[in-house]
Design a protein around this motif. Structure first.
Motif, short mmCIF file in Angstrom:
data_model
loop_
_atom_site.label_atom_id
_atom_site.label_comp_id
_atom_site.label_asym_id
_atom_site.label_seq_id
_atom_site.Cartn_x
_atom_site.Cartn_y
_atom_site.Cartn_z
N VAL A 239 -17.90 2.51 74.99
CA VAL A 239 -18.35 2.08 73.66
C VAL A 239 -17.54 2.86 72.62
O VAL A 239 -17.35 4.07 72.76
N ASP B 251 -27.78 -0.54 68.38
CA ASP B 251 -27.95 0.37 67.24
C ASP B 251 -26.94 0.08 66.13
O ASP B 251 -27.22 0.22 64.96
N ASN C 24 -27.51 1.00 78.76
CA ASN C 24 -26.95 1.96 77.80
C ASN C 24 -25.95 1.27 76.87
O ASN C 24 -25.95 1.50 75.66
N ARG C 25 -25.11 0.42 77.43
CA ARG C 25 -24.17 -0.34 76.61
C ARG C 25 -24.95 -1.15 75.56
O ARG C 25 -24.64 -1.13 74.38
N THR D 30 -23.86 7.09 80.61
CA THR D 30 -23.56 6.68 79.24
C THR D 30 -22.34 5.78 79.31
O THR D 30 -21.46 6.04 80.11
N ASP D 31 -22.29 4.77 78.47
CA ASP D 31 -21.11 3.92 78.44
C ASP D 31 -20.03 4.59 77.59
O ASP D 31 -20.04 4.47 76.36
N ASP E 23 -17.68 4.54 69.60
CA ASP E 23 -18.60 5.15 68.66
C ASP E 23 -18.57 6.65 68.93
O ASP E 23 -18.85 7.05 70.05
N HIS F 228 -15.90 -1.82 71.74
CA HIS F 228 -15.86 -1.56 73.18
C HIS F 228 -14.44 -1.64 73.70
O HIS F 228 -13.68 -2.55 73.37
N THR G 133 -28.04 -0.76 74.39
CA THR G 133 -28.75 0.05 73.40
C THR G 133 -27.79 0.61 72.36
O THR G 133 -28.08 0.59 71.16
N ARG G 134 -26.64 1.07 72.81
CA ARG G 134 -25.72 1.70 71.87
C ARG G 134 -25.12 0.68 70.91
O ARG G 134 -24.94 0.94 69.73
#
Ligand code: D5M
Ligand code: FE
Ligand code: ZN
Length: 532
Positions: free
Chosen positions: A465, A161, A154-155, A461-462, A467, A445, A157-158
């Motif tokens: 992050v 992006d 998840n980290r 979910t991280d 965002d 992060h 992928t986010r």
């Protein structure tokens, strides 16, 4: 399920832990109040633990019962001799009692089932804060291997992006071909290893979901890039652009790209209003600066003139953790504690917080001295601690969390990872915490490094992050003040209300206490108010 089991499970869940069935059985066998026992376990268990196992309960027979609640009108003494069924009387008992004596008859809410006083007026009269994200009540992790795999994916992928628009000719690792010596490709990967070759070049091993690949930063070819690569840290997600070697075994790096924030136009409040940023109050410590606190309260109430009538516009008070000093946080802490019972520390903290004028919104987030899961993200203070604090209307959030105050998004995080980042990134220091906070923004992060001082709970979910981009980033923990702007984001470390402890003296930590940063939510200008 027996109600005692439900209570144990709920108490641990509130603190962000799960309990194994074997542990449940052991805890069930303890004949003291469950909440007390759970708090002691929570405050002493290693932060990397997610499931309480029997091995974490070895000292359980030594856990003392809490002192009997004092009733107003009594002589203030509690039972100094433990009951007959309580075999162990350690030194701490006597100290706890003397700690209680010091608070005299002034103890506010009574300890007990709820502790809540009905007649306390609630905080927050105007527009309420809106919690944009927060782990509290959403924790899903058990801390098993699969959870970590899912978490890091998840980290990845986010942050992928965020990075993908900025890394040209992107390629998954499995699709890297032998190079022709010219053609550049880009990789986005999690940094799994950093090493130096015997000739002094740097190799950064990158991982993506398809594989692992080394990137070489040649120390002789590009000094600027080599310097830049010193800032690469473990477990962060970065982009590297370069040329694959002819055998396809390594990438000769030409550039490193961090997810960073673009130049950003922050949200501003439409109406006049200020947010007062606090952290690290450490109630219960001998070094808690009650006189400075009272000066700050007098200012908030308009009893001290600041020349500009600033106090009238304070609409929010945000506390970024370490409300109390806690117990057993560092070796020898007993000697620094004026109040040696953590519940009593929260009672006193509640008294101090209730001095704040009720018109403001009070937002409370935890830190590493508070009674809550230590692994990050930390959930909000649990219900029974809120009852003891007794500040109705307060908004309790986890650490980190994103809260919107009159349309201005403030990212609140205690700041524990600053310890790890100062050690890992060149040029960082405790005297300039804002710089380290900017490094977090650049990496998008809060706490990239896994397995150092901060322990990370592998949530689905991280939450760490960064965002969306916050308008204001607020940390504490390091007990020094730092104020800066970074690409439109207002960065503030709000210092402390505790003067230097013996422990800090030994560790050469120089706090800057009793300074409160005040953010104008319309202009995002920050003033620092000195109350020492
Ligand atoms: O942390 C207050 C400050 O003390 C913060 O700068 C971290 C530092 N600190 C805390 N514990 C240690 C250890 N064990 N070694 C070095 N520095 C430390 P607070 O969490 O508010 O007490
Ligand atoms: Fe602190
Ligand atoms: Zn701290």
């Amino acid at each position: 399920m027996p109600s005692i089991d439900r209570e144990i499970i709920t108490r641990f869940a509130e603190a962000g832990f799960q309990v194994s069935p074997d542990s449940l059985e052991i805890i069930r066998g303890y004949d003291g109040p469950v909440d007390h026992l759970v708090d002691i376990i929570v405050s002493q268990v290693d932060p990397s633990v997610f499931v309480i196992q029997p091995s974490h309960l070895q000292g359980i027979n030594q856990v003392e019962k809490p002192p009997e609640p004092e009733t107003p009108g009594e002589d203030g003494k509690s039972d100094e001799t433990p009951g007959p069924e309580q075999p162990v009387a350690t030194e701490v008992t006597g100290e706890t009692v003397s700690g209680m004596d010091e608070s005299g008859g002034q103890v506010g809410p009574e300890m007990g089932a709820s502790g809540l006083e009905d007649d306390v007026e609630a905080f927050g009269a105007g527009a309420r804060p809106e919690v944009v994200f927060d782990i509290t009540d959403r924790s899903t992790c058990v801390g098993e291997y699969d959870d970590f795999v899912r978490y890091f994916r998840n980290r990845y992928t986010r942050i992928y992006d965020i990075l993908q628009k900025r890394v040209r000719s992107r390629r998954p690792i499995e699709a890297i071909d032998k190079g022709n010596g010219r053609e550049e490709i880009g990789l986005i990967g999690l940094v799994s290893e950093i090493r130096t070759t015997k000739n002094g070049h740097r190799i950064i091993e990158l991982e993506d979901p398809t594989g692992s690949f080394p990137a070489l930063i040649n120390k002789d070819r590009d000094q600027v890039l080599f310097e830049k690569s010193r800032g690469v840290i473990h477990d962060e997600v970065i982009g590297v652009v370069g040329v694959p070697s002819q055998d396809g075994g390594i990438l000769y790096a030409n550039d490193i790209v961090w997810p960073d924030i673009p130049s950003y136009t922050p949200n501003r409040a439409k109406e006049p209003g200020y947010a007062l940023l606090l952290s690290d109050i450490h109630v219960g410590s001998y070094e808690f600066l009650d006189e400075a606190w009272e000066r700050m309260i007098a200012w908030l109430r308009g009893e001290i003139d600041d020349g500009q009538g600033l106090h009238e516009k304070v609409r929010h008070v945000v506390v970024a953790g370490d409300i109390v000093d806690g117990i057993g946080v560092y070796p020898g802490q007993e000697k620094d504690l004026a109040i040696k019972d953590v519940y009593e520390q929260y009672e006193r903290a509640g008294e101090y917080l209730r001095e704040i004028p009720r018109r403001v919104n009070l937002i409370i987030s935890p830190g590493n001295h508070d009674v809550v899961r230590q692994a990050e993200p930390q959930p909000a203070l649990p219900e029974h601690i809120r009852n003891i604090l007794n500040v109705p209307g307060a908004t309790y959030v986890g650490s980190p969390s994103l809260v919107s105050l009159d349309g201005v998004k403030i990212l609140v995080y205690h700041g524990r990872s600053i310890d790890d980042l100062i050690g890992a990134i060149p040029g960082q220091s405790y005297t300039e915490p804002h710089k380290t906070m900017i490094e977090m923004l650049r990496r998008r992060h809060i706490s990239p490094i896994y397995g150092s001082r901060v322990s990370i709970a592998p949530e689905e979910t991280d939450y760490l992050v960064i965002d969306p981009i916050p308008d204001v980033f607020h940390c504490g923990h390091v007990h020094t003040i730092g104020v800066d702007k970074y690409r439109g984001v207002t960065v503030v470390n709000s210092g402390t209300w505790q003067s230097q402890t013996e422990f800090q003296k030994r560790m050469n930590i120089q706090p800057e206490p009793a300074i409160a940063p005040l953010v104008d939510l319309q202009t995002l200008q920050v003033s620092t108010l000195h109350f020492a």
